[in-house]
Design a protein around this motif. Structure first.
Motif, short mmCIF file in Angstrom:
data_model
loop_
_atom_site.label_atom_id
_atom_site.label_comp_id
_atom_site.label_asym_id
_atom_site.label_seq_id
_atom_site.Cartn_x
_atom_site.Cartn_y
_atom_site.Cartn_z
N VAL A 169 0.89 -1.25 0.11
CA VAL A 169 0.10 -0.27 -0.07
C VAL A 169 0.96 1.20 -0.12
O VAL A 169 0.73 2.17 -0.84
CB VAL A 169 -0.92 0.09 1.18
CG1 VAL A 169 -1.54 1.32 1.26
CG2 VAL A 169 -1.96 -1.03 1.23
N LEU A 172 2.58 1.78 -3.32
CA LEU A 172 1.88 2.27 -4.57
C LEU A 172 1.45 3.68 -4.40
O LEU A 172 1.19 4.46 -5.09
CB LEU A 172 0.87 1.17 -4.60
CG LEU A 172 1.16 -0.12 -5.24
CD1 LEU A 172 -0.04 -1.29 -5.05
CD2 LEU A 172 1.74 -0.14 -6.38
N GLY A 276 -1.97 4.72 -7.93
CA GLY A 276 -1.18 4.44 -6.82
C GLY A 276 -2.19 4.44 -5.60
O GLY A 276 -2.26 3.44 -4.51
N GLY A 280 -3.49 0.69 -4.56
CA GLY A 280 -2.78 0.26 -3.39
C GLY A 280 -3.75 0.08 -2.26
O GLY A 280 -3.68 -0.81 -1.34
#
Length: 436
Positions: A169, A172, A276, A280
């Motif tokens: 997480v 990203l 992202g 994520g």
């Protein structure tokens, strides 16, 4: 010949099963938190490259095959090659020092990734990231198994493994935001540098637990030769099947995982920052919830029969993720794909805690780090090394016909290979009682 049976009498230099931990409860959770943080930075620095691939591709003028090399085999060969000797060191040396050095090496090499001017520079830096990260998981699992008793290991290992998913997480979300705001090079700089501080804190504050603290173990017996260790593992069918599960499962899972950010950019027109953040959350947070929940449920479910969590959380959850993964890749809308991604990641994460706990249970305590290292070696060489490369090469082959959707269909083909590991997971469950 190694004897897996319990030692009936205690000679000098041996100790009985520890009923009370040598550390306070507060310190145990502090130690687990440090190892959790190490695993978080491990995967954050490993995964940041996946979200900035489109920017690297444009800036350095690389093909999908070259990107597959950078995300796969350039990392995996050194990760796998150094993993086994480092694990052998961890099974006889000071594990705290190994983890601290590993954090420092991969953090410095992540920073160097941001300085790359061409494909060769980036490949050499990824070699270094692989070498450093090889020293994280095996000694950490070995230490956790000496910090926590058998009945709490799945939970503790699940918490540790969730650090990896939360690291994804971080890699990203933060990587995507930083790259979109200041450029892809700053993503490597800003995510790699903090690990150097963590390395210092780990070395100064993490204490080494007694090896084999919760088993009857000969703490001063010399480490057996590698050939003898390999024979020992080969006789444990559940371990052999689990190695195959991780190797073939990683081929499909990691190949898809590394390319999904690029898939969202190409197929749905999302920006790097959007991918992202949304991917994520969907992938990383879902995996973290599944891993944490799976570890806790496995400890509760496995009190009477340790096969139950592997059968239900392992075989059952793995089978459920296959159609969900296809739904992600064939979805016509980004919102639906991300929603299915969240569900698939959560269910898929349920198996992590019980799988790692089973491995630590069926091997001798002097071989715990090397057991995980061999697992990581097979997973890295076959899965991490070849999965992203296979997907990239297949995408280049399909590009003349499908254009930007070539990556979508490449990942669909890869996901179909996820059926095979489920068979070996079921065979591992069958062999578990004899080996444990």
């Amino acid at each position: 010949m190694l004897k897996p049976q319990r030692i009936p009498t205690l000679a000098p230099g041996r100790h009985p099963i520890a009923r009370q931990s040598e550390f306070s409860s507060r310190y145990l959770w502090y130690a687990l938190s440090l190892l959790f943080a190490a695993n978080l930075f491990n995967y954050m620095d490993r995964m940041v490259i996946s979200v900035v691939l489109p920017l690297i591709k444009a800036d350095l003028d690389l093909s999908d095959t070259q990107l597959g090399v950078l995300t796969g085999i350039a990392f995996a060969v050194f990760y796998a090659t150094f993993g086994i000797p480092i694990a052998r060191w961890a099974d006889r040396g000071t594990r705290r020092t190994i983890v601290s050095l590993a954090i420092a090496v991969w953090s410095a090499m992540t920073v160097l990734c941001g300085m790359a001017q061409n494909f060769v520079h980036m490949m050499l830096a990824r070699f270094g990231v692989g070498i450093g990260e090889a020293g994280c998981v095996p000694p950490s699992h070995s230490m956790i198994s000496d910090f926590f008793p058998t009945e709490r290991r799945a939970t503790a290992l699940g918490i540790h493994t969730s650090g990896a998913t939360l690291g994804i997480v971080g890699g990203l979300v933060l990587g995507g935001f930083i790259a979109e705001t200041w450029g892809w090079r700053w993503a490597f700089f800003m995510l790699g540098a903090p690990g150097l501080l963590l390395a210092i804190v780990t070395q100064l504050t993490l204490r080494e637990p007694t090896r084999g603290a919760y088993e009857e173990a000969a703490v001063d017996v010399p480490q057996p030769p590698l050939r003898e260790v390999l024979r020992y593992f080969a006789r444990r069918r559940s371990y052999v099947h689990l190695v195959i599960v991780f190797a073939m499962g990683s081929f499909a899972a990691f190949g898809i995982q590394m390319w999904l950010p690029s898939f969202y950019v190409r197929s749905f027109g999302m920006s790097t920052a959007e991918v992202g953040f949304y991917f994520g959350i969907a992938f990383g947070l879902g995996s973290a919830m599944g891993t944490l929940g799976g570890g806790y449920v496995a400890d509760w479910m496995g009190k009477g029969d340790m096969r139950k969590p592997l059968l239900i959380l392992g075989v059952g959850a793995s089978a459920m993720t296959l159609p969900l993964s296809l739904g992600v890749l064939l979805s016509p809308w980004a919102a639906l794909a991300l929603s299915l991604n969240l569900v698939s990641s959560t269910i898929g994460g349920l198996a992590n805690g019980p799988l790692f706990a089973a491995i630590q249970t069926v091997v001798d305590n002097r071989m715990r780090a090397i057991a995980v290292a061999i697992l990581m070696f097979s997973s890295s060489m076959i899965g991490v090394g070849l999965g992203p490369l296979f997907a990239g090469m297949l995408s280049d082959m399909l590009a003349p016909r499908f254009g930007d959707d070539s990556l979508r269909y490449s990942l669909v083909i890869l996901s179909m290979l996820g059926v095979y590991p489920i068979v070996h997971l079921w065979l591992a469950v069958r062999a578990l009682p004899r080996d444990a």
